[in-house]
Design an enzyme around this catalytic site. Structure first.
Site, PDB file in Angstrom:
ATOM      1  N   ASP A 237     -24.701  52.688  38.611  1.00 22.35           N
ATOM      2  CA  ASP A 237     -23.448  52.390  38.538  1.00 22.35           C
ATOM      3  C   ASP A 237     -22.487  54.052  38.456  1.00 22.35           C
ATOM      4  OD1 ASP A 237     -20.834  51.987  37.937  1.00 22.35           O
ATOM      5  OD2 ASP A 237     -21.416  50.746  36.157  1.00 22.35           O
ATOM      6  N   GLU A 239     -19.394  53.867  39.870  1.00 21.44           N
ATOM      7  CA  GLU A 239     -18.072  53.297  39.666  1.00 21.44           C
ATOM      8  C   GLU A 239     -17.432  52.790  40.875  1.00 21.44           C
ATOM      9  OE1 GLU A 239     -15.924  51.901  38.113  1.00 21.44           O
ATOM     10  OE2 GLU A 239     -15.599  53.354  36.760  1.00 21.44           O
ATOM     11  N   ASP A 315     -15.216  51.254  32.485  1.00 21.30           N
ATOM     12  CA  ASP A 315     -13.787  50.957  31.919  1.00 21.30           C
ATOM     13  C   ASP A 315     -13.868  49.979  30.961  1.00 21.30           C
ATOM     14  OD1 ASP A 315     -14.637  48.826  33.100  1.00 21.30           O
ATOM     15  OD2 ASP A 315     -13.390  48.667  34.723  1.00 21.30           O
ATOM     16  N   ASN A 437     -23.353  23.331  16.788  1.00 18.55           N
ATOM     17  CA  ASN A 437     -22.462  23.453  15.637  1.00 18.55           C
ATOM     18  C   ASN A 437     -23.287  24.107  14.426  1.00 18.55           C
ATOM     19  OD1 ASN A 437     -19.856  22.936  16.525  1.00 18.55           O
ATOM     20  ND2 ASN A 437     -20.235  20.759  16.400  1.00 18.55           N
ATOM     21  N   ASP A 454     -29.453  28.035  22.906  1.00 19.63           N
ATOM     22  CA  ASP A 454     -29.327  27.165  21.548  1.00 19.63           C
ATOM     23  C   ASP A 454     -30.941  26.963  21.136  1.00 19.63           C
ATOM     24  OD1 ASP A 454     -26.509  27.261  21.491  1.00 19.63           O
ATOM     25  OD2 ASP A 454     -26.367  25.335  22.071  1.00 19.63           O
ATOM     26  N   ASP A 507     -34.469  30.737   2.127  1.00 20.68           N
ATOM     27  CA  ASP A 507     -34.475  29.785   2.664  1.00 20.68           C
ATOM     28  C   ASP A 507     -34.701  29.771   4.155  1.00 20.68           C
ATOM     29  OD1 ASP A 507     -31.523  28.094   0.938  1.00 20.68           O
ATOM     30  OD2 ASP A 507     -33.826  28.607   0.260  1.00 20.68           O
TER      31      ASP A 507
HETATM   32  O1  AHR Z   1     -32.805  23.233   1.381  1.00 20.17           O
HETATM   33  C1  AHR Z   1     -33.074  23.074  -0.184  1.00 20.17           C
HETATM   34  C2  AHR Z   1     -32.365  23.873  -0.775  1.00 20.17           C
HETATM   35  O2  AHR Z   1     -30.948  23.389  -0.521  1.00 20.17           O
HETATM   36  C3  AHR Z   1     -32.334  25.303  -0.581  1.00 20.17           C
HETATM   37  O3  AHR Z   1     -33.234  26.074  -1.069  1.00 20.17           O
HETATM   38  C4  AHR Z   1     -30.920  25.768  -0.994  1.00 20.17           C
HETATM   39  O4  AHR Z   1     -30.318  26.615  -0.323  1.00 20.17           O
HETATM   40  C5  AHR Z   1     -29.914  24.537  -1.095  1.00 20.17           C
HETATM   41  O5  AHR Z   1     -29.608  24.271  -2.494  1.00 20.17           O
HETATM   42  O1  AHR Z   2     -19.051  50.198  38.995  1.00 19.31           O
HETATM   43  C1  AHR Z   2     -19.011  48.937  38.363  1.00 19.31           C
HETATM   44  C2  AHR Z   2     -18.043  48.766  37.113  1.00 19.31           C
HETATM   45  O2  AHR Z   2     -16.892  48.936  37.634  1.00 19.31           O
HETATM   46  C3  AHR Z   2     -17.760  49.761  36.287  1.00 19.31           C
HETATM   47  O3  AHR Z   2     -18.859  49.996  35.310  1.00 19.31           O
HETATM   48  C4  AHR Z   2     -16.598  49.839  35.905  1.00 19.31           C
HETATM   49  O4  AHR Z   2     -15.972  50.934  35.286  1.00 19.31           O
HETATM   50  C5  AHR Z   2     -15.780  49.084  36.757  1.00 19.31           C
HETATM   51  O5  AHR Z   2     -15.270  47.833  36.285  1.00 19.31           O
END
Ligand code: AHR
Ligand code: AHR
Length: 517
Positions: A237, A239, A315, A437, A454, A507
């Site tokens: 890099d 810049e 930056d 979630n 995830d 847990d």
């Molecule tokens: O999952 C069972 C129990 O439920 C856990 O040990 C406690 O955190 C919650 O009361």
């Molecule tokens: O050179 C790549 C990036 O460009 C640099 O890290 C940053 O300062 C600019 O946005």
């Protein structure tokens, strides 16, 4: 210093560092034969090559054979107090147990990465800059567990938004002065955001123009330069551009490189610079570019400013991800031979994922397992799917075949990161344990990057001290937890009832057990 005393000092460093390497090799193999390696610790080697370290950062080990100070500082959320984490012995590995005990039952972030060079070039929370406000996030201290020389340690896990900086340094190259840098990264943890860097940047946190930076970049962004294959690549890099070779865009000489432990090198001197890299667990380093400065105004001569960044662009661009274990900056342009010795020492230090906190060994990709709760009163319960939810059920040898199948999981290398794992359902092939979630479900892998993140969990020593805890890959301060016999990714305290601190450590600690089928 005259030549003779410099030689004496270098020889002394080599002897004591040789002992440290021998110790490391002995721990790795269990045999205490003298080491064959002539190498010493990185900054001793750079010093004897005439290009001393002017900054030396690591959360895993000392980078000088004589270093006996603090490596980094953590802050815990329970009472906002801090603790310095040092080495087990002079020139040795990090005292990860000190972190574990200080952070037990709470969460910690890394607040300072100390400079071992004696110049005070510590890295702390990056302030806002031209590209993004701040201060940046601090790394979760347990998010990048590793083994090194048979010891547990933690790296610096940079999720997007995380960044460290020092704008008031001493001894770092400025203008067109020569410097060298190497860093050890997790070559499987990267992204296409700007810019996971370690090295020399602007002191103003702003983009002040071409040639005002000279830092190691690692990742697969293709906006500026890129190399062979699909990435990730080591680039410089400089810049307003990541360079994979003499100019931006495609340079065939810069290979895709993704070793789990990766040595990355960038160095520069008047009208000359280089990119080098290799596997931090074996072999040497290769040169991917060595030649003149870019043929664009501003890069020759360079205008280095001498600030130090980690995890961000000059930056404060902070969309990037990566993991840092150790790195240095030198004064002067290190020779390839010096860097070869440094690489030999890195290999001898023995980075490894195996037995990652006692967890990795039993979570081998391809094996089938079950996950048993450890909370007192619930130790006969296992993670299973029920309809599409993840819950815990009492499972034993007289359970139905259906229940046994539902409570058995196939371990895979993490869908989002090879350093973590994913769990595929035994009886619903292609379905994985994933959170949504913050609740866990069995769902079909739709191939999206959100699903991969995830469904990826990073094992570490159980938070209670027993078994294994599984950090969410994309919410690394949340861990797989049972609560009311339902399974979540929970933080230790928080807005949801399942984030309750009471019995949290128990847990979130699971025993990886035999598969039921
Ligand atoms: O999952 C069972 C129990 O439920 C856990 O040990 C406690 O955190 C919650 O009361
Ligand atoms: O050179 C790549 C990036 O460009 C640099 O890290 C940053 O300062 C600019 O946005």
């Amino acid at each position: 210093m005259n030549v003779l005393s410099r030689l004496r000092r270098a020889r002394k460093a080599l002897i004591s560092a040789g002992a440290a390497v021998a110790l490391a090799a002995g721990l790795q193999t269990g045999i205490s034969t003298p080491s064959q390696a002539a190498a010493s610790l990185p900054c001793d080697i750079y010093a004897s090559g005439g290009t001393p370290c002017v900054a030396a950062h690591s959360t895993t080990r000392a980078l000088y054979a004589s270093y006996n100070g603090s490596l980094y500082q953590v802050r815990r959320s329970s009472d906002n107090t801090t603790r310095n984490i040092g080495v087990l012995s002079a020139g040795g590995y990090a005292n990860a147990a000190a972190q574990d005990s200080f952070c037990s039952g709470t969460t910690c972030v890394i607040t300072v990465i100390y400079d071992q060079s004696g110049r005070g070039n510590n890295l702390t929370q990056a302030p806002g800059g031209g590209a993004a406000g701040g201060p940046d996030n601090l790394a979760v201290a347990t998010a990048a567990p590793t083994m090194i020389g048979g010891h547990k340690a933690y790296g610096v896990y940079v999720a997007p938004g995380t960044g460290y900086r020092n704008d008031h340094t001493s001894g770092i190259a400025t203008g067109d002065q020569a410097q060298g840098m190497y860093a050890v990264f997790d070559g499987t943890h990267y992204n296409g955001g700007c810019c996971f860097d370690y090295g020399n940047a602007e002191t103003s946190n702003n983009d002040t123009g071409n040639g005002h930076m000279e830092a190691i970049y690692f990742g697969n962004i293709k906006v500026w330069g890129y190399g062979a294959g699909n990435g990730p690549w080591i680039m410089a890099d400089l810049e307003n551009g990541l360079f994979s070779g003499v100019n931006q865009h495609y340079n065939a000489g810069d290979p895709t490189i993704n070793h789990r432990y990766l040595t990355a090198i960038v160095k520069g001197e008047p009208n000359h610079w280089a990119i080098r890299g290799g596997n931090a667990q074996s072999g040497g380093v290769s040169t991917f570019y060595s030649g003149v400065r870019p043929n664009v105004s501003g890069y020759n001569p360079m205008h280095k400013e001498g600030a130090i960044i980690l995890g961000i662009g000059g930056d404060n661009s902070k969309s990037s991800a990566g993991t840092f274990y150790e790195g240095v900056m030198t004064s002067g342009y290190p020779s390839d031979a010096t860097e070869s010795s440094v690489q030999a020492g890195i290999v001898a230090a023995g980075y490894s994922t195996s037995s990652g906190g006692g967890a990795g060994g039993s979570l081998t990709p391809g094996s089938s397992i079950s996950l048993r709760a450890t909370t007192s009163g619930y130790t006969d319960r296992y993670v299973r799917h029920f309809d599409d939810k993840a819950i815990t059920s009492v499972i034993n040898s007289s359970s139905s075949d259906l229940d046994k199948n539902d409570a058995t999981w196939i371990v895979h290398s993490g869908l989002a990161s090879g350093s973590c794992v994913s769990f595929e359902s035994r009886n619903y092939p292609g379905d994985y344990l994933r959170h949504s979630n913050y609740e866990l479900y069995r769902q079909h892998n739709d191939g999206s990057s959100l699903f991969a993140s995830d469904a990826t969990f990073c094992p570490q020593t159980g938070k209670s001290g027993q078994g294994t805890s599984l950090a969410s890959y994309n919410y690394p301060d949340r861990f797989i937890r049972h609560y009311d016999n339902t399974v979540y990714v929970a933080s230790n305290g928080g807005s949801h009832d399942f984030d309750s601190s009471s019995s949290w450590a128990d847990d979130v600690s699971w025993v990886v057990s035999q598969p039921w089928v």
